[in-house]
Scaffold this motif. Sequence first.
Motif, PDB file in Angstrom:
ATOM      1  N   LEU A 226      81.963  68.805 -11.228  1.00  0.00           N
ATOM      2  CA  LEU A 226      82.305  67.381 -11.278  1.00  0.00           C
ATOM      3  C   LEU A 226      82.906  66.919  -9.949  1.00  0.00           C
ATOM      4  O   LEU A 226      82.597  65.822  -9.460  1.00  0.00           O
ATOM      5  CB  LEU A 226      83.293  67.116 -12.420  1.00  0.00           C
ATOM      6  CG  LEU A 226      82.714  67.144 -13.837  1.00  0.00           C
ATOM      7  CD1 LEU A 226      83.828  67.089 -14.872  1.00  0.00           C
ATOM      8  CD2 LEU A 226      81.732  65.986 -14.050  1.00  0.00           C
ATOM      9  N   ILE A 227      83.741  67.754  -9.368  1.00  0.00           N
ATOM     10  CA  ILE A 227      84.342  67.418  -8.070  1.00  0.00           C
ATOM     11  C   ILE A 227      83.261  67.322  -6.993  1.00  0.00           C
ATOM     12  O   ILE A 227      83.252  66.395  -6.167  1.00  0.00           O
ATOM     13  CB  ILE A 227      85.409  68.470  -7.678  1.00  0.00           C
ATOM     14  CG1 ILE A 227      86.626  68.356  -8.610  1.00  0.00           C
ATOM     15  CG2 ILE A 227      85.840  68.286  -6.229  1.00  0.00           C
ATOM     16  CD1 ILE A 227      87.622  69.491  -8.444  1.00  0.00           C
ATOM     17  N   ALA A 228      82.328  68.298  -6.995  1.00  0.00           N
ATOM     18  CA  ALA A 228      81.242  68.285  -6.014  1.00  0.00           C
ATOM     19  C   ALA A 228      80.348  67.063  -6.199  1.00  0.00           C
ATOM     20  O   ALA A 228      79.921  66.434  -5.217  1.00  0.00           O
ATOM     21  CB  ALA A 228      80.424  69.568  -6.125  1.00  0.00           C
ATOM     22  N   MET A 229      80.079  66.698  -7.460  1.00  0.00           N
ATOM     23  CA  MET A 229      79.247  65.526  -7.728  1.00  0.00           C
ATOM     24  C   MET A 229      79.952  64.246  -7.292  1.00  0.00           C
ATOM     25  O   MET A 229      79.333  63.332  -6.719  1.00  0.00           O
ATOM     26  CB  MET A 229      78.880  65.451  -9.212  1.00  0.00           C
ATOM     27  CG  MET A 229      78.016  64.246  -9.578  1.00  0.00           C
ATOM     28  SD  MET A 229      76.364  64.295  -8.820  1.00  0.00           S
ATOM     29  CE  MET A 229      75.477  65.250 -10.072  1.00  0.00           C
ATOM     30  N   LYS A 230      81.256  64.169  -7.550  1.00  0.00           N
ATOM     31  CA  LYS A 230      82.012  62.988  -7.133  1.00  0.00           C
ATOM     32  C   LYS A 230      81.961  62.819  -5.620  1.00  0.00           C
ATOM     33  O   LYS A 230      81.752  61.715  -5.102  1.00  0.00           O
ATOM     34  CB  LYS A 230      83.463  63.106  -7.599  1.00  0.00           C
ATOM     35  CG  LYS A 230      84.326  61.897  -7.227  1.00  0.00           C
ATOM     36  CD  LYS A 230      85.750  62.054  -7.745  1.00  0.00           C
ATOM     37  CE  LYS A 230      86.609  60.852  -7.378  1.00  0.00           C
ATOM     38  NZ  LYS A 230      87.999  60.991  -7.874  1.00  0.00           N
ATOM     39  N   SER A 231      82.134  63.924  -4.904  1.00  0.00           N
ATOM     40  CA  SER A 231      82.079  63.872  -3.444  1.00  0.00           C
ATOM     41  C   SER A 231      80.714  63.401  -2.961  1.00  0.00           C
ATOM     42  O   SER A 231      80.607  62.600  -2.023  1.00  0.00           O
ATOM     43  CB  SER A 231      82.393  65.255  -2.874  1.00  0.00           C
ATOM     44  OG  SER A 231      82.212  65.275  -1.474  1.00  0.00           O
ATOM     45  N   LEU A 232      79.657  63.882  -3.617  1.00  0.00           N
ATOM     46  CA  LEU A 232      78.298  63.515  -3.217  1.00  0.00           C
ATOM     47  C   LEU A 232      78.014  62.047  -3.506  1.00  0.00           C
ATOM     48  O   LEU A 232      77.484  61.333  -2.656  1.00  0.00           O
ATOM     49  CB  LEU A 232      77.286  64.409  -3.939  1.00  0.00           C
ATOM     50  CG  LEU A 232      75.811  64.214  -3.581  1.00  0.00           C
ATOM     51  CD1 LEU A 232      75.570  64.462  -2.097  1.00  0.00           C
ATOM     52  CD2 LEU A 232      74.922  65.129  -4.427  1.00  0.00           C
ATOM     53  N   ARG A 233      78.391  61.587  -4.690  1.00  0.00           N
ATOM     54  CA  ARG A 233      78.070  60.195  -5.038  1.00  0.00           C
ATOM     55  C   ARG A 233      78.867  59.215  -4.183  1.00  0.00           C
ATOM     56  O   ARG A 233      78.390  58.113  -3.867  1.00  0.00           O
ATOM     57  CB  ARG A 233      78.301  59.939  -6.522  1.00  0.00           C
ATOM     58  CG  ARG A 233      79.726  59.770  -6.965  1.00  0.00           C
ATOM     59  CD  ARG A 233      79.788  59.108  -8.353  1.00  0.00           C
ATOM     60  NE  ARG A 233      81.166  58.929  -8.761  1.00  0.00           N
ATOM     61  CZ  ARG A 233      81.848  59.792  -9.508  1.00  0.00           C
ATOM     62  NH1 ARG A 233      81.262  60.897  -9.938  1.00  0.00           N
ATOM     63  NH2 ARG A 233      83.100  59.540  -9.825  1.00  0.00           N
ATOM     64  N   GLN A 234      80.094  59.601  -3.798  1.00  0.00           N
ATOM     65  CA  GLN A 234      80.896  58.701  -2.969  1.00  0.00           C
ATOM     66  C   GLN A 234      80.305  58.535  -1.580  1.00  0.00           C
ATOM     67  O   GLN A 234      80.482  57.490  -0.958  1.00  0.00           O
ATOM     68  CB  GLN A 234      82.336  59.223  -2.883  1.00  0.00           C
ATOM     69  CG  GLN A 234      83.124  59.035  -4.175  1.00  0.00           C
ATOM     70  CD  GLN A 234      84.544  59.582  -4.093  1.00  0.00           C
ATOM     71  OE1 GLN A 234      84.859  60.396  -3.222  1.00  0.00           O
ATOM     72  NE2 GLN A 234      85.402  59.133  -5.015  1.00  0.00           N
ATOM     73  N   LYS A 235      79.585  59.541  -1.100  1.00  0.00           N
ATOM     74  CA  LYS A 235      78.922  59.420   0.206  1.00  0.00           C
ATOM     75  C   LYS A 235      77.898  58.297   0.196  1.00  0.00           C
ATOM     76  O   LYS A 235      77.589  57.705   1.239  1.00  0.00           O
ATOM     77  CB  LYS A 235      78.227  60.736   0.571  1.00  0.00           C
ATOM     78  CG  LYS A 235      79.164  61.851   1.011  1.00  0.00           C
ATOM     79  CD  LYS A 235      78.371  63.079   1.434  1.00  0.00           C
ATOM     80  CE  LYS A 235      79.262  64.168   2.035  1.00  0.00           C
ATOM     81  NZ  LYS A 235      80.106  64.810   1.014  1.00  0.00           N
ATOM     82  N   PHE A 236      77.350  58.000  -0.976  1.00  0.00           N
ATOM     83  CA  PHE A 236      76.288  56.988  -1.085  1.00  0.00           C
ATOM     84  C   PHE A 236      76.726  55.782  -1.907  1.00  0.00           C
ATOM     85  O   PHE A 236      75.890  54.939  -2.249  1.00  0.00           O
ATOM     86  CB  PHE A 236      75.044  57.625  -1.707  1.00  0.00           C
ATOM     87  CG  PHE A 236      74.463  58.740  -0.887  1.00  0.00           C
ATOM     88  CD1 PHE A 236      73.606  58.475   0.164  1.00  0.00           C
ATOM     89  CD2 PHE A 236      74.799  60.063  -1.143  1.00  0.00           C
ATOM     90  CE1 PHE A 236      73.071  59.497   0.933  1.00  0.00           C
ATOM     91  CE2 PHE A 236      74.277  61.100  -0.379  1.00  0.00           C
ATOM     92  CZ  PHE A 236      73.413  60.810   0.667  1.00  0.00           C
TER      93      PHE A 236
END
Length: 319
Positions: A226-236
Amino acid sequence: MATYQHLLVAIDPNQDDQPALRRAVYLVQRLGGRIKAFLPIYDFSYEMTTLLSPDERTEMRQGVIEQRKEWIAEQCAYYIEAGIPIDIKVVWHNKPYVAIIQEVIAHQHDLVLKMAHQHDRLEAVIFTPLDWQLLRKCPCPMWMVKDQPWPDNGRALVAVNLASEDPYHDPLNIKLVSETIALAKQVDKTEVHLVGAYPVTPINIAIELPDFDPGVYNDAIRGQHLIAMKSLRQKFSLDERLTHVEKGLPEEVIPDLAEHLQAGVVVLGSLGRTGLSAAFIGNTVEHVIDHLKCDLLAIKPNDFVSPVTLDGEGEDTKA
């Protein structure tokens, strides 16, 4: 970032209907660009005709090539009359995937589209040996097309790897998401979703370690993803509702979510493993697409080098 302006359509020689050509026309109408309808053909019997001279065999081969060009021109006539720029090329080659990849390399095509056959009973997509060779070795993105129109309010589902063990996954994730978003903005404002799968508790660990708590393990793994996904989605700047972190194997999670979302296409990263590395490590993309019921767009990492060159095919590489 891919622009998809030079599309190569691998023509299916066994049927008049060409779903890949239709999808290419659909994309060109929205993205611009040009299409090449490409067909490699080969008939071993022409090479074995000892009664004919080399010149006569060459003439016969050329006659077959011209017949196939005329046949493809009939399939393209409606689109060409509508103003779609389509070139037609037929070559004589005994390895279709090598001919297609060499054409990609020689003329810098940035997208290959090919029809994926459908299993009538399960509605799942079936991939031929030619499909597998292209998915593993083609240097540019491969769009495998199912025989269906692009859905209204279509969605694109990008499968990302949220595990941090392999350093090549982060730049590949960025490439998958950025290229899909760029494409989606131009194709009927397609909605982009991201999905990551995390593993269930290994049974052998739960059995061998009496004090092991599967619940704590699952929560920890899910939290990391979930943390990794949050970081990825925030980039975009993607909304949280467009991201999905699900427990299970990718080959189960991704097709199930694609069907639930009624996605028009699933976008996957393909490392292009071949030979022993594929046998021992396995290709996630190949396990996933066996279960898909929609189009597939497979994209290679930036540093991928195809084992096929303009001189032929070299040794298999892990890439």
